[in-house]
Design an enzyme around this catalytic site. Sequence first.
Site, PDB file in Angstrom:
ATOM      1  NE  ARG A 236      -4.299  -1.036   9.971  1.00 43.31           N
ATOM      2  CZ  ARG A 236      -3.211  -0.430   9.524  1.00 43.31           C
ATOM      3  NH1 ARG A 236      -3.291   0.723   8.953  1.00 43.31           N
ATOM      4  NH2 ARG A 236      -2.055  -1.013   9.624  1.00 43.31           N
TER       5      ARG A 236
ATOM      6  NE  ARG B 250       7.133  -2.969   5.889  1.00 42.17           N
ATOM      7  CZ  ARG B 250       5.836  -2.758   5.857  1.00 42.17           C
ATOM      8  NH1 ARG B 250       5.183  -2.784   4.707  1.00 42.17           N
ATOM      9  NH2 ARG B 250       5.157  -2.542   6.972  1.00 42.17           N
TER      10      ARG B 250
ATOM     11  NE  ARG C  10       6.131   0.078  10.058  1.00 39.66           N
ATOM     12  CZ  ARG C  10       4.910  -0.073   9.571  1.00 39.66           C
ATOM     13  NH1 ARG C  10       4.615   0.405   8.378  1.00 39.66           N
ATOM     14  NH2 ARG C  10       3.982  -0.693  10.268  1.00 39.66           N
TER      15      ARG C  10
ATOM     16  CE  LYS D  44      -2.205  -0.943   3.882  1.00 40.13           C
ATOM     17  NZ  LYS D  44      -1.544  -2.210   4.264  1.00 40.13           N
TER      18      LYS D  44
ATOM     19  NE  ARG E  42       2.199  -4.286  11.303  1.00 42.54           N
ATOM     20  CZ  ARG E  42       3.304  -4.136  10.563  1.00 42.54           C
ATOM     21  NH1 ARG E  42       4.451  -4.672  10.958  1.00 42.54           N
ATOM     22  NH2 ARG E  42       3.257  -3.468   9.449  1.00 42.54           N
TER      23      ARG E  42
HETATM   24  P1  AMP Z   1       0.846   0.785   9.149  1.00 38.71           P
HETATM   25  O1  AMP Z   1       1.995   1.719   8.980  1.00 38.71           O
HETATM   26  O2  AMP Z   1      -0.349   1.192   8.336  1.00 38.71           O
HETATM   27  O3  AMP Z   1       1.232  -0.657   8.963  1.00 38.71           O
HETATM   28  O4  AMP Z   1       0.386   0.934  10.687  1.00 38.71           O
HETATM   29  C1  AMP Z   1       1.257   0.612  11.743  1.00 38.71           C
HETATM   30  C2  AMP Z   1       0.462   0.470  13.035  1.00 38.71           C
HETATM   31  O5  AMP Z   1      -0.192   1.724  13.331  1.00 38.71           O
HETATM   32  C3  AMP Z   1      -0.654  -0.543  13.000  1.00 38.71           C
HETATM   33  O6  AMP Z   1      -0.200  -1.857  13.282  1.00 38.71           O
HETATM   34  C4  AMP Z   1      -1.594  -0.004  14.061  1.00 38.71           C
HETATM   35  O7  AMP Z   1      -1.099  -0.278  15.374  1.00 38.71           O
HETATM   36  C5  AMP Z   1      -1.485   1.497  13.851  1.00 38.71           C
HETATM   37  N1  AMP Z   1      -2.479   2.008  12.866  1.00 38.71           N
HETATM   38  C6  AMP Z   1      -2.195   2.576  11.644  1.00 38.71           C
HETATM   39  N2  AMP Z   1      -3.329   2.950  11.031  1.00 38.71           N
HETATM   40  C7  AMP Z   1      -4.343   2.586  11.857  1.00 38.71           C
HETATM   41  C8  AMP Z   1      -5.754   2.675  11.765  1.00 38.71           C
HETATM   42  N3  AMP Z   1      -6.373   3.214  10.692  1.00 38.71           N
HETATM   43  N4  AMP Z   1      -6.492   2.207  12.814  1.00 38.71           N
HETATM   44  C9  AMP Z   1      -5.904   1.672  13.902  1.00 38.71           C
HETATM   45  N5  AMP Z   1      -4.576   1.532  14.040  1.00 38.71           N
HETATM   46  C10 AMP Z   1      -3.795   1.990  13.030  1.00 38.71           C
END
Ligand code: AMP
Length: 230
Positions: free
Chosen positions: A100, A139, A173, A25, A184
């Site tokens: 989400r 990554r 990360r 994404k 996740r």
């Molecule tokens: P991402 O970078 O999108 O993989 O997000 C990393 C982490 O941030 C996720 O595992 C969640 O803990 C939190 N997070 C990101 N976006 C959301 C969202 N829309 N709703 C809830 N938690 C989020």
Amino acid sequence: MPEAGVDTRTKPAVLILLGPPGAGKGTQARMLEDRFGLVQLSTGDLLRAAVKAGTEAGKKARAVMEAGELVSDEIVLEVLRDRMQEPDVSRGVILDGFPRTTGQAEALDALLADQGQSIGAAISIEVDDDAMVRRISGRYTCAACGEGYHDEFKQPARAGICDKCGGTEFTRRADDNAETVAARLAAYHAQTAPLIAYYEAQGVLERVDGMGPIDAIATELGAIVERATA
Ligand code: AMP
């Protein structure tokens, strides 16, 4: 057919990228940002910035993110609303990692309705769970501009130098480790995958095979953005 790389959009777009962690994404959102002048809004990036800045929202989100669980809708909506106030979003947005949960999707519908906007397309990037751990564990990103790379699938053209900005520092990360990735993925299946049906019912869902080469997926997504915003 318009020439590749030419922006033929006539109205501001609200695009959503759906897909499990590691689906690509972020990579695809950044490519669409460059090509169409859309603004990538990643709630993960916004939350990581809040954690780093030590804001109240960041303090609450930190442990939840480290555990690979979802941050509360309240906090996510707070950081997103703040970002949506900034003027650049009027060019159109590509939402990466948001919504989400069904609660977030409903909140987004309400926010857009208030602004007289609607969703152009919700694009589900479909991938096999088994491939995800391998993708995520390799990554890393440029510390200066955020461009994404991968040990196996996407190395910079010159080793150790970012293709996009020339930066030489890279970061990985904290939540890209095997245990957190499993949590996740579980959160994705339990809370986010139902949004595919949600957007299908609204008639805005597009499905893309996310297992192919990055450029082929980008071409497919570009065609969807053109159709959705023409
Ligand atoms: P991402 O970078 O999108 O993989 O997000 C990393 C982490 O941030 C996720 O595992 C969640 O803990 C939190 N997070 C990101 N976006 C959301 C969202 N829309 N709703 C809830 N938690 C989020």
